[in-house]
Design an enzyme around this catalytic site. Structure first.
Site, PDB file in Angstrom:
ATOM      1  N   SER A   1       0.567  -1.526  -0.070  1.00 35.22           N
ATOM      2  CA  SER A   1      -0.044   0.289   0.265  1.00 35.22           C
ATOM      3  C   SER A   1       0.755   1.182   0.068  1.00 35.22           C
ATOM      4  O   SER A   1       1.799   1.157  -1.374  1.00 35.22           O
ATOM      5  CB  SER A   1      -0.919   0.184   1.508  1.00 35.22           C
ATOM      6  OG  SER A   1      -1.887   1.344   1.537  1.00 35.22           O
TER       7      SER A   1
ATOM      8  N   VAL B   1     -15.353 -20.993 -13.790  1.00 30.81           N
ATOM      9  CA  VAL B   1     -14.996 -21.359 -11.789  1.00 30.81           C
ATOM     10  C   VAL B   1     -15.892 -20.422 -10.887  1.00 30.81           C
ATOM     11  O   VAL B   1     -15.595 -19.312 -10.887  1.00 30.81           O
ATOM     12  CB  VAL B   1     -13.947 -22.367 -12.033  1.00 30.81           C
ATOM     13  CG1 VAL B   1     -13.994 -21.956 -10.091  1.00 30.81           C
ATOM     14  CG2 VAL B   1     -12.787 -22.651 -12.520  1.00 30.81           C
TER      15      VAL B   1
ATOM     16  N   ASP C   1     -16.418 -19.468  -8.152  1.00 33.07           N
ATOM     17  CA  ASP C   1     -15.587 -19.735  -6.689  1.00 33.07           C
ATOM     18  C   ASP C   1     -15.615 -18.098  -5.874  1.00 33.07           C
ATOM     19  O   ASP C   1     -15.428 -18.307  -4.641  1.00 33.07           O
ATOM     20  CB  ASP C   1     -14.601 -20.168  -6.449  1.00 33.07           C
ATOM     21  CG  ASP C   1     -13.785 -19.981  -7.827  1.00 33.07           C
ATOM     22  OD1 ASP C   1     -14.038 -18.333  -8.099  1.00 33.07           O
ATOM     23  OD2 ASP C   1     -12.321 -19.664  -7.653  1.00 33.07           O
TER      24      ASP C   1
ATOM     25  N   ASP D   1      -8.830  -5.250  -4.756  1.00 31.63           N
ATOM     26  CA  ASP D   1      -8.189  -4.956  -3.841  1.00 31.63           C
ATOM     27  C   ASP D   1      -9.460  -2.649  -3.491  1.00 31.63           C
ATOM     28  O   ASP D   1     -10.178  -3.172  -4.470  1.00 31.63           O
ATOM     29  CB  ASP D   1      -6.829  -4.127  -4.137  1.00 31.63           C
ATOM     30  CG  ASP D   1      -6.842  -2.867  -2.973  1.00 31.63           C
ATOM     31  OD1 ASP D   1      -7.310  -2.086  -2.271  1.00 31.63           O
ATOM     32  OD2 ASP D   1      -5.167  -2.893  -2.846  1.00 31.63           O
TER      33      ASP D   1
ATOM     34  N   HIS E   1      -7.445  -5.385   0.077  1.00 27.18           N
ATOM     35  CA  HIS E   1      -6.203  -4.431   0.656  1.00 27.18           C
ATOM     36  C   HIS E   1      -5.214  -5.363   1.156  1.00 27.18           C
ATOM     37  O   HIS E   1      -5.581  -5.087   2.630  1.00 27.18           O
ATOM     38  CB  HIS E   1      -6.638  -3.085   0.805  1.00 27.18           C
ATOM     39  CG  HIS E   1      -5.403  -2.610   0.483  1.00 27.18           C
ATOM     40  ND1 HIS E   1      -4.778  -1.843  -0.290  1.00 27.18           N
ATOM     41  CD2 HIS E   1      -4.941  -0.662   1.455  1.00 27.18           C
ATOM     42  CE1 HIS E   1      -4.121  -1.218  -0.477  1.00 27.18           C
ATOM     43  NE2 HIS E   1      -3.531  -0.402   0.843  1.00 27.18           N
TER      44      HIS E   1
END
Ligand code: NAG
Ligand code: NAG
Ligand code: NAG
Ligand code: NAG
Ligand code: NAG
Length: 526
Positions: free
Chosen positions: A187, A262, A264, A399, A437
């Site tokens: 970050s 997929v 998921d 994020d 994040h």
């Protein structure tokens, strides 16, 4: 007979003790202030494995009142002057079982918080590890107000000062120079690492930069922008948090989860997701869990690039999938504190500045002022590259605070006209699907990135751990091809591994090739 057996090792021990003082004794007689100008010593202590250190003076907003230590180490804490009116608080944790390596740790947000968990993590793996408060204490930006020296500390000087200090002290304490120097951050910390490659190319041999907050001035503006899109919590078109977390997120997944074949709950590559919010528009047939025209427009804006009226890009769009957490701060109907403080105390120097007046003018001014030269958007890092420096970037594809698309953009900006192969000799970028994040999320997000991130549950090897991957790249010339992330059941190590997934080197994309999707072998980087 008993006596002989017992005596011999005792004798050997006392002889070695006479020949060289123990590490503990060296630690306790160490005089850091002898080697560094302008310092005050706050702490010098030998800490044994199993100790939980407490930090009574640490700013409460840092939420780090204590830290477990898992290896014997010498702890040095100093205040270091960085100008006549500014200082940093510095920590060095020197493990007795030293590998010869040096490591610097990062800061987040607009914080002045030392990451004690990363000091502990680094020391446990044999690194002489340093950290600092980035020029101020706590998470508020008030300390920047009318104090440009503190802004400079925050932009680059705190990290550089702590690297120089840490390297000097480590040589004095161990009587030996470090072999290789590393950086681990995410970050704001990702930005600090890249800034350091730009400004102090010899500080590090290897830099691990997660979710880097590069192009910082525009990042701050992008984050301030959301409040002007959503309006306040009490506004007529405000979209409630629960809507984002449930049926809006569900609709994003309905449109995009299976692009990767997929189902998921993980959008492997959000760049392929062209989310269309008009499906959520209320109609005669659909009157619950739906949005009005203005709200649909909010979603369209949020998932579009932030551009000046002439089309010039300011910052790329938020990636879909992140809303489930992004709503907590960015779409919460209140000014985003990091941006709000930055505009109040650094850009306008007016504590009464009103976040709902934010717009293109504020965006332009912030980028123009570039306080403390914080921008961090290099198009090349020639000195760092020439001396053999390695840069490893990663970014969570869910994020919720810095759009992952900005890392794609930055990698391409840094690459310019070169081939991916030539770029890969010194910079590699891994897209971590299903990670929020810097950590957490539905994906296989545990990768040795530091923090309280269940790092002890995974093997400390280059396949699973980004820090070790960097060490092997720098010291053995083995560059990482992919990073295998781990997802623990309910994010609890003791419950065992739920699944693992390889995260591919950009621009390769993780592609499902069949079989149990929880197995890494069911996916291929293409
Ligand atoms: C010292 O660290 C190395 C790896 O860095 C490890 O293999 C070894 O077991 C450690 N020794 C002790 C006494 O902890
Ligand atoms: C941060 O706190 C320490 C005490 O823990 C103090 O010495 C230092 O001056 C503070 N820094 C700033 C910028 O206020
Ligand atoms: C509403 O439902 C009717 C009947 O099922 C359908 O014919 C019509 O197209 C629907 N209208 C919309 C806007 O979805
Ligand atoms: C902030 O600005 C907005 C728009 O100009 C205005 O409606 C609002 O009253 C202002 N808030 C404060 C606290 O001044
Ligand atoms: C994981 O958490 C869920 C929801 O809290 C719970 O229902 C489940 O039992 C937990 N799984 C295990 C293995 O503890």
């Amino acid at each position: 007979m008993f006596a002989t057996v017992l005596c011999l090792p005792l004798l050997v021990l006392s002889q070695t003790a006479a020949a060289a003082p123990s590490f503990e004794a060296k630690c306790l007689t160490f005089k850091p202030e002898k080697y560094i100008d302008g310092v005050i010593r706050n702490v010098l202590q030998f800490v044994t494995a199993g100790t939980t250190l407490t930090f009574p003076d640490n700013d409460a907003t840092c939420n780090r009142a204590n830290q477990a230590v898992t290896t014997d180490l010498c702890r040095v804490a100093l205040s270091i002057e960085t100008s006549e009116i500014s200082n940093i608080i510095f920590e060095a944790w020197f493990p007795e079982n030293w590998s010869g390596r040096f490591l610097a740790t990062d800061n987040g947000g607009i914080d002045g918080c030392i990451k004690f968990e990363d000091l502990s993590y680094g020391a446990a793996h044999g690194f002489a590890t340093v950290g600092a408060n980035n020029g101020k204490n706590g998470t508020s930006g008030l300390a920047f107000y009318n104090n440009p020296e503190t802004v400079i500390d925050f932009a680059w000087r705190s990290l550089h000062t702590s690297v120089e200090t840490g390297k000097t002290l480590s040589k004095k304490l161990y009587d030996e120079k470090y072999t290789k120097s590393y950086y681990l951050g995410c970050s704001l910390g990702g930005r600090q690492g890249i800034k350091s490659a730009e400004k102090f190319p010899s500080d590090f041999d290897g830099i691990v930069a997660g979710a880097p907050g590069v192009d910082f001035n525009n990042l701050v503006s992008w984050r301030a922008w959301f409040y002007t899109i959503t309006g306040s919590k009490t506004g007529p078109d405000f979209i409630p948090t629960t809507a984002w977390k449930t049926w809006i997120h569900d609709e994003v997944l309905r449109q995009c989860d299976t692009i990767d074949k997929v189902k998921d709950g993980i959008i492997e590559d959000p760049a392929l997701c062209k989310f269309n919010p008009t499906t959520l528009l209320c109609s005669r047939n659909s009157t619950t869990n739906c949005l009005n025209q203005n709200q649909v427009q909010q979603l369209k804006t949020i998932f579009s690039d932030y551009r000046y009226p002439d089309g010039h890009l300011i910052f790329p769009a938020m990636q879909p999938g992140s809303e489930i957490n992004a709503v907590d701060r960015l779409y919460a109907g209140a000014p985003f504190s990091y941006s709000d403080d930055w505009f109040k105390y650094v850009i306008y120097r007016n504590p009464l500045w009103n976040a709902s007046t934010f717009g293109f003018e504020a965006t332009r001014i912030a980028d123009y002022l570039n306080p403390g030269d914080i921008r961090t958007y290099p198009s090349e890092l020639p000195k760092f590259e020439r001396r053999g420096g390695k840069l490893l970037m990663y970014h969570g594809q869910q994020d919720n605070q810095i759009t992952a698309f900005n890392a794609n953009r930055f990698y391409e900006h840094l690459r310019g006209r070169r081939s991916y192969n030539s770029m890969g000799k010194w910079t590699r970028f891994f897209r971590v699907s299903g990670m929020f994040h810097c950590n957490t999320g539905p994906g296989a997000w545990v990768l040795g990135q530091g923090g309280n991130a269940a790092q002890d549950g995974i093997a400390y090897d280059r396949q699973h751990n980004v820090l070790k991957a960097m060490v092997d790249w720098v010291e053995k010339g083995v560059a990482p091809e992919a990073i295998e992330g781990t997802k623990f059941m309910n994010d609890t190590v003791s419950l065992g591994v739920d699944f693992t997934r390889r995260h591919c080197k950009f621009p390769a994309r993780n592609t499902y090739i069949g079989g149990d999707y929880k197995k890494t072998s069911s996916w291929k980087c293409r």
